[in-house]
Design a protein around this motif. Structure first.
Motif, PDB file in Angstrom:
ATOM      1  N   GLU A 381       0.821  -1.216   0.000  1.00  0.00           N
ATOM      2  CA  GLU A 381       0.000   0.000   0.000  1.00  0.00           C
ATOM      3  C   GLU A 381       0.851   1.260   0.000  1.00  0.00           C
ATOM      4  O   GLU A 381       0.448   2.281  -0.571  1.00  0.00           O
ATOM      5  CB  GLU A 381      -0.944  -0.018   1.200  1.00  0.00           C
ATOM      6  CG  GLU A 381      -2.049  -1.061   1.055  1.00  0.00           C
ATOM      7  CD  GLU A 381      -3.017  -1.066   2.222  1.00  0.00           C
ATOM      8  OE1 GLU A 381      -2.700  -0.426   3.259  1.00  0.00           O
ATOM      9  OE2 GLU A 381      -4.085  -1.700   2.101  1.00  0.00           O
ATOM     10  N   VAL A 382       2.030   1.225   0.640  1.00  0.00           N
ATOM     11  CA  VAL A 382       2.870   2.413   0.649  1.00  0.00           C
ATOM     12  C   VAL A 382       3.434   2.680  -0.755  1.00  0.00           C
ATOM     13  O   VAL A 382       3.836   3.803  -1.065  1.00  0.00           O
ATOM     14  CB  VAL A 382       4.002   2.265   1.689  1.00  0.00           C
ATOM     15  CG1 VAL A 382       5.173   1.475   1.147  1.00  0.00           C
ATOM     16  CG2 VAL A 382       4.480   3.637   2.173  1.00  0.00           C
ATOM     17  N   HIS A 383       3.406   1.662  -1.610  1.00  0.00           N
ATOM     18  CA  HIS A 383       3.794   1.835  -3.006  1.00  0.00           C
ATOM     19  C   HIS A 383       2.610   2.237  -3.879  1.00  0.00           C
ATOM     20  O   HIS A 383       2.754   2.332  -5.107  1.00  0.00           O
ATOM     21  CB  HIS A 383       4.396   0.534  -3.557  1.00  0.00           C
ATOM     22  CG  HIS A 383       5.831   0.307  -3.165  1.00  0.00           C
ATOM     23  ND1 HIS A 383       6.202  -0.249  -1.959  1.00  0.00           N
ATOM     24  CD2 HIS A 383       6.990   0.579  -3.823  1.00  0.00           C
ATOM     25  CE1 HIS A 383       7.518  -0.325  -1.890  1.00  0.00           C
ATOM     26  NE2 HIS A 383       8.025   0.173  -3.000  1.00  0.00           N
ATOM     27  N   GLY A 384       1.463   2.460  -3.274  1.00  0.00           N
ATOM     28  CA  GLY A 384       0.276   2.832  -4.039  1.00  0.00           C
ATOM     29  C   GLY A 384      -0.449   1.644  -4.633  1.00  0.00           C
ATOM     30  O   GLY A 384      -1.300   1.804  -5.516  1.00  0.00           O
ATOM     31  N   GLY A 385      -0.133   0.434  -4.174  1.00  0.00           N
ATOM     32  CA  GLY A 385      -0.750  -0.773  -4.702  1.00  0.00           C
ATOM     33  C   GLY A 385      -1.862  -1.303  -3.810  1.00  0.00           C
ATOM     34  O   GLY A 385      -2.196  -0.721  -2.771  1.00  0.00           O
ATOM     35  N   GLN A 386      -2.414  -2.424  -4.219  1.00  0.00           N
ATOM     36  CA  GLN A 386      -3.478  -3.097  -3.479  1.00  0.00           C
ATOM     37  C   GLN A 386      -3.157  -4.579  -3.403  1.00  0.00           C
ATOM     38  O   GLN A 386      -2.515  -5.136  -4.298  1.00  0.00           O
ATOM     39  CB  GLN A 386      -4.839  -2.912  -4.164  1.00  0.00           C
ATOM     40  CG  GLN A 386      -5.300  -1.471  -4.253  1.00  0.00           C
ATOM     41  CD  GLN A 386      -6.581  -1.331  -5.057  1.00  0.00           C
ATOM     42  OE1 GLN A 386      -6.865  -2.140  -5.930  1.00  0.00           O
ATOM     43  NE2 GLN A 386      -7.352  -0.300  -4.753  1.00  0.00           N
ATOM     44  N   ILE A 387      -3.624  -5.220  -2.322  1.00  0.00           N
ATOM     45  CA  ILE A 387      -3.422  -6.661  -2.157  1.00  0.00           C
ATOM     46  C   ILE A 387      -4.731  -7.293  -1.737  1.00  0.00           C
ATOM     47  O   ILE A 387      -5.510  -6.695  -0.975  1.00  0.00           O
ATOM     48  CB  ILE A 387      -2.300  -6.962  -1.131  1.00  0.00           C
ATOM     49  CG1 ILE A 387      -2.033  -8.472  -1.085  1.00  0.00           C
ATOM     50  CG2 ILE A 387      -2.647  -6.414   0.243  1.00  0.00           C
ATOM     51  CD1 ILE A 387      -0.788  -8.841  -0.293  1.00  0.00           C
ATOM     52  N   SER A 388      -5.002  -8.492  -2.264  1.00  0.00           N
ATOM     53  CA  SER A 388      -6.224  -9.214  -1.920  1.00  0.00           C
ATOM     54  C   SER A 388      -5.920 -10.703  -1.897  1.00  0.00           C
ATOM     55  O   SER A 388      -4.868 -11.148  -2.386  1.00  0.00           O
ATOM     56  CB  SER A 388      -7.343  -8.909  -2.926  1.00  0.00           C
ATOM     57  OG  SER A 388      -6.952  -9.300  -4.233  1.00  0.00           O
ATOM     58  N   VAL A 389      -6.844 -11.481  -1.327  1.00  0.00           N
ATOM     59  CA  VAL A 389      -6.650 -12.922  -1.231  1.00  0.00           C
ATOM     60  C   VAL A 389      -7.961 -13.631  -1.525  1.00  0.00           C
ATOM     61  O   VAL A 389      -9.030 -13.163  -1.138  1.00  0.00           O
ATOM     62  CB  VAL A 389      -6.105 -13.322   0.161  1.00  0.00           C
ATOM     63  CG1 VAL A 389      -7.072 -12.894   1.262  1.00  0.00           C
ATOM     64  CG2 VAL A 389      -5.844 -14.826   0.238  1.00  0.00           C
ATOM     65  N   GLU A 390      -7.864 -14.738  -2.244  1.00  0.00           N
ATOM     66  CA  GLU A 390      -8.988 -15.631  -2.486  1.00  0.00           C
ATOM     67  C   GLU A 390      -8.521 -17.055  -2.197  1.00  0.00           C
ATOM     68  O   GLU A 390      -7.390 -17.412  -2.515  1.00  0.00           O
ATOM     69  CB  GLU A 390      -9.484 -15.531  -3.926  1.00  0.00           C
ATOM     70  CG  GLU A 390     -10.068 -14.182  -4.296  1.00  0.00           C
ATOM     71  CD  GLU A 390     -10.523 -14.138  -5.754  1.00  0.00           C
ATOM     72  OE1 GLU A 390     -10.324 -15.153  -6.454  1.00  0.00           O
ATOM     73  OE2 GLU A 390     -11.061 -13.102  -6.174  1.00  0.00           O
ATOM     74  N   SER A 391      -9.418 -17.835  -1.584  1.00  0.00           N
ATOM     75  CA  SER A 391      -9.018 -19.197  -1.237  1.00  0.00           C
ATOM     76  C   SER A 391     -10.189 -20.151  -1.400  1.00  0.00           C
ATOM     77  O   SER A 391     -11.313 -19.842  -1.002  1.00  0.00           O
ATOM     78  CB  SER A 391      -8.499 -19.240   0.210  1.00  0.00           C
ATOM     79  OG  SER A 391      -7.956 -20.513   0.511  1.00  0.00           O
ATOM     80  N   SER A 392      -9.902 -21.292  -2.022  1.00  0.00           N
ATOM     81  CA  SER A 392     -10.906 -22.340  -2.203  1.00  0.00           C
ATOM     82  C   SER A 392     -10.197 -23.689  -2.098  1.00  0.00           C
ATOM     83  O   SER A 392      -8.970 -23.759  -1.909  1.00  0.00           O
ATOM     84  CB  SER A 392     -11.594 -22.186  -3.562  1.00  0.00           C
ATOM     85  OG  SER A 392     -10.665 -22.409  -4.612  1.00  0.00           O
ATOM     86  N   THR A 393     -10.974 -24.748  -2.220  1.00  0.00           N
ATOM     87  CA  THR A 393     -10.361 -26.080  -2.169  1.00  0.00           C
ATOM     88  C   THR A 393      -9.437 -26.317  -3.350  1.00  0.00           C
ATOM     89  O   THR A 393      -8.573 -27.193  -3.309  1.00  0.00           O
ATOM     90  CB  THR A 393     -11.466 -27.156  -2.161  1.00  0.00           C
ATOM     91  OG1 THR A 393     -12.328 -26.953  -3.287  1.00  0.00           O
ATOM     92  CG2 THR A 393     -12.284 -27.081  -0.871  1.00  0.00           C
ATOM     93  N   LYS A 394      -9.601 -25.504  -4.415  1.00  0.00           N
ATOM     94  CA  LYS A 394      -8.773 -25.655  -5.608  1.00  0.00           C
ATOM     95  C   LYS A 394      -7.427 -24.966  -5.451  1.00  0.00           C
ATOM     96  O   LYS A 394      -6.375 -25.532  -5.777  1.00  0.00           O
ATOM     97  CB  LYS A 394      -9.512 -25.106  -6.821  1.00  0.00           C
ATOM     98  CG  LYS A 394      -8.743 -25.258  -8.126  1.00  0.00           C
ATOM     99  CD  LYS A 394      -9.536 -24.676  -9.289  1.00  0.00           C
ATOM    100  CE  LYS A 394      -8.766 -24.783 -10.594  1.00  0.00           C
ATOM    101  NZ  LYS A 394      -9.506 -24.184 -11.730  1.00  0.00           N
ATOM    102  N   GLN A 395      -7.436 -23.704  -4.960  1.00  0.00           N
ATOM    103  CA  GLN A 395      -6.193 -22.943  -4.856  1.00  0.00           C
ATOM    104  C   GLN A 395      -6.369 -21.758  -3.917  1.00  0.00           C
ATOM    105  O   GLN A 395      -7.491 -21.323  -3.633  1.00  0.00           O
ATOM    106  CB  GLN A 395      -5.746 -22.440  -6.235  1.00  0.00           C
ATOM    107  CG  GLN A 395      -6.726 -21.474  -6.872  1.00  0.00           C
ATOM    108  CD  GLN A 395      -6.275 -20.979  -8.235  1.00  0.00           C
ATOM    109  OE1 GLN A 395      -5.237 -21.375  -8.734  1.00  0.00           O
ATOM    110  NE2 GLN A 395      -7.068 -20.114  -8.849  1.00  0.00           N
ATOM    111  N   THR A 396      -5.249 -21.235  -3.459  1.00  0.00           N
ATOM    112  CA  THR A 396      -5.207 -19.990  -2.688  1.00  0.00           C
ATOM    113  C   THR A 396      -4.382 -18.992  -3.484  1.00  0.00           C
ATOM    114  O   THR A 396      -3.254 -19.294  -3.891  1.00  0.00           O
ATOM    115  CB  THR A 396      -4.583 -20.202  -1.298  1.00  0.00           C
ATOM    116  OG1 THR A 396      -5.423 -21.081  -0.550  1.00  0.00           O
ATOM    117  CG2 THR A 396      -4.448 -18.881  -0.556  1.00  0.00           C
ATOM    118  N   VAL A 397      -4.953 -17.814  -3.717  1.00  0.00           N
ATOM    119  CA  VAL A 397      -4.309 -16.822  -4.579  1.00  0.00           C
ATOM    120  C   VAL A 397      -4.158 -15.511  -3.821  1.00  0.00           C
ATOM    121  O   VAL A 397      -5.145 -14.938  -3.335  1.00  0.00           O
ATOM    122  CB  VAL A 397      -5.134 -16.570  -5.867  1.00  0.00           C
ATOM    123  CG1 VAL A 397      -4.428 -15.553  -6.746  1.00  0.00           C
ATOM    124  CG2 VAL A 397      -5.370 -17.869  -6.607  1.00  0.00           C
TER     125      VAL A 397
END
Length: 409
Positions: A381-397
């Motif tokens: 965020e200090v670089h002006g970016g964004q981070i998010s997470v998604e998780s399921s039985t298939k994969q975590t991203v």
């Protein structure tokens, strides 16, 4: 039911003028007849004859007629003039701030209409000011969620709207202050817990060594090794805590053009030993041409080291880590995917909070300091970016997004 017939004020003045004119003519006629009689039959007619001879009968008649007309006109219009002055006095009171002032509606004409409008204005303004004053009283008592009714197309409505906005902002500021206080207390509690646990173990084993309560050198080395491992955990917590506070207190950045593809290729090489140990393979999916952002590589590497380390630690059952780099819609996206156990849905909203662990045991085997993802989020965020997470039985991203520099967009 009595109803007043509306008669315009111009017609009233016209009627007064005609009436006064008629009465004046009648007065002049009667005066002329009386003067004729007195001159003919009265023995006391010398003053009257002198006036007629020296001033003239016409001039005398005109003077008396005009004087009588003025007297009648002033007398007849006095109620209207007095009423107009009353209305002016009420308006003056309202201009002075006494909005509760009112007057009686005495006539069914323009003055009566003005009086009615003054009363209506006074009632509306006074009533709305009472509402605004009540709202301010509620706000002064700490009820910051109180909303003053906003009347559309009303100048006082803009004031009410501004007060409501001020109240909302004040309420938001107070909530932020309370949240900051709670966050500070949670930080102290988390730090205290995480410092006390390894420190207690270190002191316990050092006490055993200090009092020679070990059986042989092998046991001594075993205790020393445990104390050393706990000391390393303690040092990592202190380092992470220092890093987190440093970032959130204003991290100085040395921004430059950074090729994201080259950055991750180099980072992947550094993780080869850890990947081999875990029996995993990292696969980089990126375009052939450079994908650039403006960033401080020395700090950004810490963020992605945390994400890749977590992918190795918690996704080793999946055997693969995929990193996808793409540039689209004026943004650079980086997606780090692992195929291990999913993160429970109940934990996803809190995954980036400091000292939060999906594993609640807080043990060294199942989790770190609880600051890694919080540090990662702060760096992104200090670089002006964004981070998010998604998780399921298939994969975590874990996905990060950065704006493309203007020259590259």
């Amino acid at each position: 039911m009595n109803t007043k017939v509306y008669i315009g004020i111009r017609w009233k003045f016209l009627a007064i003028f005609i009436g006064c004119t008629g009465l004046t003519l009648l007065f002049v006629l009667l005066g002329w007849l009386l003067a004729s009689y007195l001159i003919t039959y009265s023995p006391y007619n010398r003053p009257l004859i002198w006036v007629i001879n020296h001033i003239g009968s016409k001039t005398t008649g005109v003077v008396f007629g005009v004087s009588f007309f003025a007297f009648l006109y002033i007398t007849a219009t006095r109620p209207l003039v007095r009423y107009a002055k009353e209305l002016a006095a009420v308006l003056k009171d309202m201009a002075s701030g006494r909005f509760h002032a009112s007057t009686d509606v005495k006539t069914a004409d323009e003055l009566g209409t003005i009086a009615g409008n003054i009363n209506s204005l006074s009632e509306q303004v006074h009533s709305y000011l009472d509402e605004i004053n009540h709202g301010l009283t509620e706000i002064a008592q700490g009820h910051f969620d109180y909303q003053i009714p906003v009347r559309e197309n009303h100048d006082l409505g803009r004031i009410a709207d501004s007060i409501n906005a001020m109240s909302e902002q004040l309420n938001h500021s107070i909530q932020e202050e309370r949240n900051a206080e709670k966050t500070k207390n949670d930080l102290i509690t988390g730090v205290s817990h995480d410092l006390r646990t390894p420190l207690t173990s270190i002191l316990g084993f050092l006490e055993i060594i200090d009092k020679d309560r070990y059986t042989d050198e092998v046991e001594l080395r075993y205790y020393m090794n445990i104390a050393y491992e706990k000391s390393l955990s303690l040092k990592k917590l202190v380092d992470d805590l220092f890093e987190y506070t440093r970032i959130n207190n204003g991290l100085p950045l040395h921004l430059r053009e950074l090729d994201v593809v080259g950055f991750f290729r180099q980072l992947a090489e550094e993780f080869v030993p850890s990947l081999d140990k875990a029996g995993m393979t990292l696969q980089l999916h990126a375009p052939e041409q450079p994908v650039t952002i403006r960033a401080d590589g020395d700090h950004l590497v810490r963020a992605y080291e945390n994400l890749i380390s977590n992918a190795i630690k918690y996704g080793n059952s999946g055997k693969y880590i995929d990193i996808y780099i793409a540039q689209e819609d004026g943004q650079v996206s980086v997606r780090i995917c692992n195929y291990g156990e999913p993160i429970p849905k109940r934990d996803l909203p809190y995954i980036f909070e400091r000292f939060y662990r999906v594993e609640k045991s807080r043990s060294k085997a199942t989790g770190g300091t609880g600051l890694g993802l919080a540090i990662t989020k702060s760096i992104i965020e200090v670089h002006g970016g964004q981070i998010s997470v998604e998780s399921s039985t298939k994969q975590t991203v874990f996905e990060t997004r950065f704006p493309v520099p203007a020259a590259s967009a």
